[in-house]
Design a protein around this motif. Structure first.
Motif, short mmCIF file in Angstrom:
data_model
loop_
_atom_site.label_atom_id
_atom_site.label_comp_id
_atom_site.label_asym_id
_atom_site.label_seq_id
_atom_site.Cartn_x
_atom_site.Cartn_y
_atom_site.Cartn_z
N MET A 1 0.84 -1.17 0.00
CA MET A 1 0.00 0.00 0.00
C MET A 1 0.89 1.24 0.00
N SER A 2 0.79 2.06 -1.01
CA SER A 2 1.61 3.25 -1.14
C SER A 2 0.94 4.43 -0.45
N ILE A 3 1.74 5.29 0.15
CA ILE A 3 1.20 6.45 0.84
C ILE A 3 0.54 7.42 -0.13
N GLN A 4 1.00 7.46 -1.40
CA GLN A 4 0.38 8.35 -2.36
C GLN A 4 -1.08 8.01 -2.58
N SER A 5 -1.44 6.76 -2.48
CA SER A 5 -2.82 6.38 -2.73
C SER A 5 -3.67 6.41 -1.46
N THR A 6 -3.08 6.62 -0.30
CA THR A 6 -3.85 6.57 0.94
C THR A 6 -3.84 7.88 1.71
N ILE A 7 -3.55 9.00 1.08
CA ILE A 7 -3.45 10.27 1.79
C ILE A 7 -4.82 10.87 2.07
N ASP A 8 -5.88 10.40 1.48
CA ASP A 8 -7.23 10.94 1.66
C ASP A 8 -7.76 10.58 3.06
N PRO A 9 -8.14 11.58 3.87
CA PRO A 9 -8.60 11.28 5.23
C PRO A 9 -9.97 10.60 5.27
N TYR A 10 -10.71 10.66 4.19
CA TYR A 10 -12.04 10.06 4.19
C TYR A 10 -12.00 8.57 3.86
N THR A 11 -10.96 8.16 3.13
CA THR A 11 -10.86 6.74 2.79
C THR A 11 -9.94 5.98 3.74
N SER A 12 -9.07 6.69 4.45
CA SER A 12 -8.14 6.03 5.36
C SER A 12 -8.02 6.83 6.65
N ARG A 13 -8.99 6.68 7.52
CA ARG A 13 -9.00 7.44 8.78
C ARG A 13 -7.91 6.97 9.74
N THR A 14 -7.41 5.75 9.58
CA THR A 14 -6.39 5.25 10.50
C THR A 14 -5.06 6.00 10.36
N LEU A 15 -4.81 6.61 9.21
CA LEU A 15 -3.60 7.40 9.03
C LEU A 15 -3.56 8.60 9.96
N PHE A 16 -4.72 9.09 10.38
CA PHE A 16 -4.80 10.32 11.15
C PHE A 16 -5.34 10.11 12.57
N SER A 17 -5.53 8.88 12.97
CA SER A 17 -6.06 8.64 14.31
C SER A 17 -5.00 8.89 15.37
N GLY A 18 -5.32 9.70 16.35
CA GLY A 18 -4.42 10.01 17.44
C GLY A 18 -3.27 10.93 17.10
N VAL A 19 -3.29 11.52 15.93
CA VAL A 19 -2.17 12.35 15.48
C VAL A 19 -2.02 13.58 16.37
N ARG A 20 -3.12 14.22 16.72
CA ARG A 20 -3.05 15.47 17.48
C ARG A 20 -2.37 15.25 18.84
N THR A 21 -2.80 14.24 19.56
CA THR A 21 -2.23 13.95 20.88
C THR A 21 -0.77 13.52 20.78
N ARG A 22 -0.47 12.65 19.83
CA ARG A 22 0.91 12.20 19.64
C ARG A 22 1.82 13.35 19.25
N ARG A 23 1.28 14.26 18.47
CA ARG A 23 2.06 15.40 18.01
C ARG A 23 2.43 16.31 19.18
N ILE A 24 1.53 16.49 20.13
CA ILE A 24 1.81 17.31 21.31
C ILE A 24 2.93 16.69 22.14
N PHE A 25 2.85 15.38 22.38
CA PHE A 25 3.89 14.71 23.16
C PHE A 25 5.23 14.68 22.41
N GLY A 26 5.17 14.50 21.10
CA GLY A 26 6.39 14.55 20.29
C GLY A 26 7.04 15.92 20.35
N PHE A 27 6.21 16.97 20.35
CA PHE A 27 6.73 18.33 20.46
C PHE A 27 7.45 18.52 21.79
#
Length: 154
Positions: A1-27
């Motif tokens: 599965m290539s990232i170019q074909s899965t960048i759409d948030p409506y077809t692949s919600r798992t790519l963006f799940s928990g990103v906000r919280t993880r991003r804060i801790f990563g920061f």
């Protein structure tokens, strides 16, 4: 599965799940790393200032900005497309077309973040609550997106 074909948030919600919280801790992890690097480089500049009869100490006021910018440019714009804090949280940055960011884009990304936080206050972070891909204002301007790298590897 290539990232170019899965960048759409409506077809692949798992790519963006928990990103906000993880991003804060990563920061937070990245801020700690930058503080450590700044302390080490401050010591180096202090010693340089002794040998240059004080001229090296002129670097001290801008040292943390230089360290933070270089840290972001070479880690986020590097082959892993993530800072060490982002990697620890399982995140990567991509452009909206799926390609990896490059050092200049990573440096501009950091500068836009600093300017938006300075002039628009931390309220600018509320943009991520209304964005479909949990993007921040500087992500939208530059056309970047932060994804779960663990989902991409599967």
């Amino acid at each position: 599965m290539s990232i170019q074909s899965t960048i759409d948030p409506y077809t692949s919600r798992t790519l963006f799940s928990g990103v906000r919280t993880r991003r804060i801790f990563g920061f937070c992890i990245d801020v700690l790393a930058i503080l450590i690097l700044t302390a080490l480089s401050s010591l180096l500049v202090f010693i340089l200032g002794i040998f240059t009869l004080g001229l090296g100490w002129l670097l001290l006021p801008i040292l943390w900005q230089c360290v933070a910018l270089a840290y972001t440019a070479f880690t986020l714009g590097g082959p892993n497309a993530a800072t060490p804090g982002m990697r620890a949280m399982g995140l990567e940055m991509r452009l909206t077309n799926g390609t990896m960011p490059y050092p200049l884009l990573a440096a501009i990304h950091a500068l836009l973040f600093w300017f938006s936080m300075t002039f628009l206050t931390p309220l600018v972070l509320l943009v991520s609550l209304f964005s479909d891909r949990k993007r921040l204002l500087h992500d939208i301007i530059l056309g970047t997106v932060v994804i779960n790298s663990s989902v991409e590897r599967r």
